[in-house]
Design a protein around this motif. Structure first.
Motif, PDB file in Angstrom:
ATOM      1  N   ASN A 106     -33.011 119.218  57.039  1.00 28.56           N
ATOM      2  CA  ASN A 106     -32.493 120.459  56.471  1.00 28.56           C
ATOM      3  C   ASN A 106     -33.037 121.646  57.253  1.00 28.56           C
ATOM      4  O   ASN A 106     -34.246 121.889  57.283  1.00 28.56           O
ATOM      5  CB  ASN A 106     -32.906 120.554  54.990  1.00 28.56           C
ATOM      6  CG  ASN A 106     -32.152 121.619  54.242  1.00 28.56           C
ATOM      7  OD1 ASN A 106     -31.824 122.676  54.792  1.00 28.56           O
ATOM      8  ND2 ASN A 106     -31.886 121.377  52.979  1.00 28.56           N
ATOM      9  N   HIS A 108     -32.602 124.688  56.425  1.00 30.26           N
ATOM     10  CA  HIS A 108     -32.698 125.853  55.552  1.00 30.26           C
ATOM     11  C   HIS A 108     -33.867 125.803  54.571  1.00 30.26           C
ATOM     12  O   HIS A 108     -33.890 126.569  53.613  1.00 30.26           O
ATOM     13  CB  HIS A 108     -31.398 126.011  54.766  1.00 30.26           C
ATOM     14  CG  HIS A 108     -30.169 125.998  55.607  1.00 30.26           C
ATOM     15  ND1 HIS A 108     -29.931 126.922  56.596  1.00 30.26           N
ATOM     16  CD2 HIS A 108     -29.103 125.152  55.622  1.00 30.26           C
ATOM     17  CE1 HIS A 108     -28.772 126.662  57.178  1.00 30.26           C
ATOM     18  NE2 HIS A 108     -28.261 125.603  56.617  1.00 30.26           N
ATOM     19  N   ARG A 109     -34.825 124.911  54.790  1.00 32.02           N
ATOM     20  CA  ARG A 109     -35.943 124.834  53.857  1.00 32.02           C
ATOM     21  C   ARG A 109     -37.256 124.747  54.621  1.00 32.02           C
ATOM     22  O   ARG A 109     -37.290 124.524  55.826  1.00 32.02           O
ATOM     23  CB  ARG A 109     -35.798 123.642  52.902  1.00 32.02           C
ATOM     24  CG  ARG A 109     -35.661 122.301  53.602  1.00 32.02           C
ATOM     25  CD  ARG A 109     -35.629 121.129  52.638  1.00 32.02           C
ATOM     26  NE  ARG A 109     -36.923 120.912  52.006  1.00 32.02           N
ATOM     27  CZ  ARG A 109     -37.286 119.749  51.455  1.00 32.02           C
ATOM     28  NH1 ARG A 109     -36.453 118.719  51.428  1.00 32.02           N
ATOM     29  NH2 ARG A 109     -38.474 119.607  50.902  1.00 32.02           N
ATOM     30  N   ARG A 159     -27.430 119.597  56.089  1.00 36.98           N
ATOM     31  CA  ARG A 159     -27.811 120.973  55.763  1.00 36.98           C
ATOM     32  C   ARG A 159     -28.227 121.680  57.056  1.00 36.98           C
ATOM     33  O   ARG A 159     -29.404 121.845  57.352  1.00 36.98           O
ATOM     34  CB  ARG A 159     -28.920 120.992  54.711  1.00 36.98           C
ATOM     35  CG  ARG A 159     -28.555 120.314  53.414  1.00 36.98           C
ATOM     36  CD  ARG A 159     -27.218 120.752  52.864  1.00 36.98           C
ATOM     37  NE  ARG A 159     -27.222 122.168  52.528  1.00 36.98           N
ATOM     38  CZ  ARG A 159     -26.132 122.914  52.471  1.00 36.98           C
ATOM     39  NH1 ARG A 159     -24.954 122.407  52.790  1.00 36.98           N
ATOM     40  NH2 ARG A 159     -26.222 124.182  52.145  1.00 36.98           N
ATOM     41  N   GLU A 397     -31.434 117.406  49.057  1.00 35.07           N
ATOM     42  CA  GLU A 397     -31.667 118.439  50.062  1.00 35.07           C
ATOM     43  C   GLU A 397     -31.138 119.788  49.590  1.00 35.07           C
ATOM     44  O   GLU A 397     -31.770 120.825  49.786  1.00 35.07           O
ATOM     45  CB  GLU A 397     -31.013 118.045  51.393  1.00 35.07           C
ATOM     46  CG  GLU A 397     -31.720 116.935  52.126  1.00 35.07           C
ATOM     47  CD  GLU A 397     -33.118 117.322  52.583  1.00 35.07           C
ATOM     48  OE1 GLU A 397     -33.413 118.531  52.702  1.00 35.07           O
ATOM     49  OE2 GLU A 397     -33.931 116.413  52.806  1.00 35.07           O
ATOM     50  N   GLU A 401     -33.472 123.063  49.043  1.00 37.52           N
ATOM     51  CA  GLU A 401     -33.100 124.259  49.825  1.00 37.52           C
ATOM     52  C   GLU A 401     -32.872 125.462  48.915  1.00 37.52           C
ATOM     53  O   GLU A 401     -33.339 126.576  49.198  1.00 37.52           O
ATOM     54  CB  GLU A 401     -31.840 123.943  50.620  1.00 37.52           C
ATOM     55  CG  GLU A 401     -31.075 125.091  51.182  1.00 37.52           C
ATOM     56  CD  GLU A 401     -29.707 124.641  51.679  1.00 37.52           C
ATOM     57  OE1 GLU A 401     -28.730 125.403  51.502  1.00 37.52           O
ATOM     58  OE2 GLU A 401     -29.601 123.537  52.247  1.00 37.52           O
ATOM     59  N   ASN A 405     -35.178 128.974  48.746  1.00 34.14           N
ATOM     60  CA  ASN A 405     -34.632 130.274  49.128  1.00 34.14           C
ATOM     61  C   ASN A 405     -34.447 131.218  47.958  1.00 34.14           C
ATOM     62  O   ASN A 405     -34.600 132.439  48.124  1.00 34.14           O
ATOM     63  CB  ASN A 405     -33.330 130.071  49.898  1.00 34.14           C
ATOM     64  CG  ASN A 405     -33.596 129.542  51.297  1.00 34.14           C
ATOM     65  OD1 ASN A 405     -34.009 130.275  52.177  1.00 34.14           O
ATOM     66  ND2 ASN A 405     -33.382 128.242  51.498  1.00 34.14           N
TER      67      ASN A 405
END
Length: 816
Positions: A106, A108-109, A159, A397, A401, A405
């Protein structure tokens, strides 16, 4: 106190593809960064932004890459040692001293690995092996089965930034790398594992809600949290058997945070300290907090149901634009570049940026700059133009994520909505997905209607969540209905002319747009075709939309003649883009009682391309930027059809009423006045659109092809033409020019000898670094306008050549 040590220096890169014998065994690497940038910095690939070099770099995203770092450490055995990766792009195996410590899936994490048992005194080797996203996508398609995707590549099966795989404005540059910071953290006893902060209003006071979750090590002992903000200090105790605590801090009578067109943006430093019983600092948290109230009104009304953002009890009209990643390689975007782009948006009178769901959650610096600027943010969750499996491993995931965020971004006053997806519900309903993925196959709806709203309600209940864009508030209503929710308008541009914008009065339009090439300087910097033509290889390659060039010319039909030269093609298509969006915005704002938002597709570009952007990839303003500045001005005067006549409509988004004489005339293009009126005082209250019906002798033409209506209200002026330029008898452009040096460059005064329609000074043709303050200026015979040009280059009147630097609609229709 927790120790944080950045691990950014000394990385090297290698390729595991044995067929790449031309590459060095070890390539100096930059972290944060990515493979493309490292290869480019070491002159191992041609710049993918130039000419057609993009296609020569396809192999990069299909190869396996390894980043390695040797770093020194001195663990003392009493502290927890954790490697923290803020952003790993994307499919990777991480090893420390030869032992696998984790795998990532991922982009985005954040990932955190306890390496206490593996970290050595002295030299340690950290390696990150990046596996091909394409190969992983193929595996996942076998696992999940086929899911429709409107764009190439397997972005919906993992992701990763979806537009990496190509979009109708972006190249296919499939990246890999450590795109955010990497660090080694050392701590003992306890640290802040999750800190959730939100700020709102409680009557006249500010209310800061804090929820903290601790990570503990060793024997648990009580700890205390001390919070300071706005002159208020508050301490709470966390008992030894507790790992979480929630509490409120009340700040008396704070100054309110406002969108920039309504007020100031006071920000209050928030400090949270985690201490042990004796007062030793264990960890800390800092943010800048703004206080404002927020809600999204979606209540039923006479027109359907509203979609109105209400901030500090004021219903606002969102003058917005969509934001895409500002670079195909996001690590290259600096804090200064974020600030410059947001300043450009603010200068264009944009008050909302929609962070679109096919890109990334931007870095903290972006949202911090928006807080300071009073720029509202609509944040998509990262689902765009595709169907998404809801099974494992993707589901977990997504949850991780979203949690990362939402917690990271929720303190920002500028962030006003979480949006579930971009066009996926619309796609299922209208793009032919339904028969492909029926019979219970998941496609993402469970994320938008269940997983995401539940997570937002748990983590960030004070901020609205909406399932999608477009979406009409219910699965029982067609998702792109004018009467409900938010709407996208894409038959205009794709299928029909921009005059069709007037067929729609949406409650909130979150996407609509029109294409044009980038500025001339950007085009010349990025494409080296000889000759340069709309269809030459490089120019055509930098047009990613299906039949995009055909649509550019088709969109001129009924408005402007088909251009016969490259210079005319460039100006005519840019002018048509500016006019199309100005036309749409003025129409929507004139219906302010129904429509509460116009969000243009798009504000920025990620590479040099013919696109819908107002600001090209070099940060240069296209004519569209100036059209948006004019049409989004808090005080707008426009002429619109109403019934069987015409009305002047004054639109006021300022906090004070707008009261002024309104006057107008119908005149020939040579300046002869045929009819005129004057109304002593028109009152347009704040947050109002006020219509003033034009007298019949003004609204009805005698000779439609040679007349214009001009209406004035203080410094605002509106024009109405009875026919389009292709039928309008515009005179050959005649004007005088004078230059005067200024502190920033030059003041260029243009005096009209004939009627001049949409006069533009293309400053980048004089100097690629030059900026002009105004554009799209219409002058009556005898009138003058001063263009203020910022440049360090020496200029003369001879440099301001008509037909290249100074352009107007006249010279497209009636050349000199």
């Amino acid at each position: 106190m927790i120790g944080r040590r950045d691990l950014h220096n000394g990385w090297v890169l290698s390729c595991n593809d044995t067929g790449r014998t031309n590459l060095p065994a070890s390539i100096p690497a930059t972290v944060p960064g990515c493979v493309h940038l490292d290869l480019l910095a070491n002159r191992l690939i041609p710049d993918p932004y130039l000419d057609i070099n993009e296609i020569t770099n396809d192999w990069i995203g299909k190869a396996e890459w390894v980043y390695r770092l040797v770093f020194e450490a001195e663990p003392d055995g009493t502290q927890v040692q954790e490697l923290v990766f803020d952003g790993v792009d994307t499919i990777a195996t991480i090893r420390l001293n030869g032992e696998e410590i984790g795998r990532t899936f991922n982009m985005h994490r954040t990932y955190r690995f306890d390496v206490s048992s593996l970290l050595r005194s002295g030299a340690n080797e950290l390696s990150v092996t990046f596996h091909s996203a394409y190969a992983y996508g193929a595996e996942m398609e076998k696992h999940y089965g086929y899911r429709p995707n409107n764009y190439p590549g397997p972005g919906n099966l993992m992701r990763k930034m979806a537009c990496n795989f190509g979009w109708d404005w972006g190249p296919t540059l499939v990246t890999a790398g450590l795109w955010k910071p990497v660090r080694l953290e050392s701590w003992d006893r306890a640290r802040l594992a999750e800190t959730r902060v939100s700020a709102t209003l409680a009557g006249g006071d500010g209310l800061v809600k804090v929820h903290v979750r601790l990570a503990r090590h060793g024997e648990a002992t009580p700890a205390k949290l001390t919070t300071e903000i706005g002159g208020v200090t508050q301490t709470v105790t966390i008992e030894a058997d507790a790992e979480e605590i929630s509490f409120d801090v009340r700040v008396p009578s704070p100054q309110l945070w406002w969108p920039h067109h309504l007020g100031a943006q006071p920000l209050y430093p928030l400090e949270i300290r985690l201490e042990d019983e004796s007062g030793d600092m264990l960890d800390g948290y800092s943010k800048q907090i703004g206080f404002r109230s927020l809600r999204l009104d979606t209540s039923p009304d006479a027109h359907g149901s509203a979609f109105t953002f209400i901030i500090n009890d004021v219903p606002i009209f969102a003058c917005g634009a969509n934001w895409i990643p500002d670079d195909c390689f996001p690590s290259r975007v600096t804090a200064e570049r974020y600030t410059a782009r947001i300043d450009e948006a603010k200068a264009a009178n944009i008050n909302l940026l929609r962070v679109w769901g096919g890109g990334i959650f931007e870095r903290d610096e972006f949202y911090e700059a928006c807080d300071r600027a009073g720029m509202l943010i609509w944040q998509d969750f990262l689902f765009a133009c595709a169907s998404y499996p809801e099974e494992e491993p993707l589901r977990s995931e997504v949850i991780a994520e979203v949690r990362d965020n939402v917690v990271r971004l929720m303190p920002h006053a500028s962030l006003i909505i979480w949006n579930g997806n971009n066009e996926n519900i619309w796609g299922f309903d209208e793009w032919g997905w339904r028969p492909i993925i029926e019979n219970g196959v998941s496609w993402g709806l469970g994320y938008y209607l269940d997983v995401l709203p539940k997570l937002c309600a748990e983590l960030d209940p004070n901020r609205p969540y909406y399932p999608g864009s477009p979406y009409s508030g219910s699965m029982d209503i067609e998702p792109n209905d004018d009467r409900h929710g938010c709407k996208h308008i894409w038959d205009v541009w794709n299928d029909v002319g921009y005059e069709v914008y007037r067929n729609y009065i949406p409650r909130f339009c979150s996407e609509f747009g029109w294409q044009a090439p980038p500025t001339w300087a950007t085009l010349q910097e990025s494409v080296h075709d000889d000759p340069l033509t709309p269809e030459s290889r490089g120019v055509f390659h930098h047009q990613k939309a299906t039949q995009g060039n055909d649509k550019l010319v088709k969109g001129l039909a009924g408005h402007l003649p088909v251009p016969q030269t490259m210079d005319d093609w460039h100006f005519a298509t840019q002018l048509n883009q500016a006019r199309a969006i100005r036309f749409a915005i003025e129409h929507m704002r004139s219906h302010r009682d129904i429509c509460k938002g116009a969000v243009v597709w798009q504000f920025n570009d990620c590479w040099p391309v013919t696109s819908w952007a107002a600001l090209d990839s070099a940060g240069r303003r296209k004519p569209l930027w100036y059209a948006m500045q004019q049409a989004f001005h808090p005080r707008l005067l426009t002429i619109q059809p109403r019934g069987d006549g015409l009305s002047a409509v004054a639109v006021n988004e300022k906090t004070l009423f707008w009261r002024s004489k309104i006057s107008g005339k119908r005149m020939r293009l040579d300046g002869t006045v045929l009819a005129e009126f004057e109304f002593w005082r028109l009152l347009c209250d704040r947050f109002e659109a006020k219509e003033f019906p034009l007298p019949k002798d003004i609204a009805r033409a005698g000779a439609a092809d040679e007349e214009v209506i001009v209406v004035q209200m203080l410094d605002k002026r509106a024009f109405h033409y009875f026919v389009e330029d292709i039928e309008l008898r515009l005179p050959a452009p005649e004007f005088g020019i004078s230059l005067a040096e200024s502190a920033a460059g030059y003041d260029v005064t243009v005096t009209a000898k004939s009627f001049l329609k949409d006069l533009c000074l293309m400053a980048d043709r004089l100097d690629p670094a030059a900026v002009v303050d105004s554009m799209l200026v219409t002058l009556l015979p005898g009138e003058s306008h001063v263009f203020r040009v910022t440049t360090k280059r020496q200029l003369s009147a001879e440099d301001l050549a008509a037909g290249t630097v100074l352009r107007c609609a006249n010279d497209l229709v009636t050349p000199r």
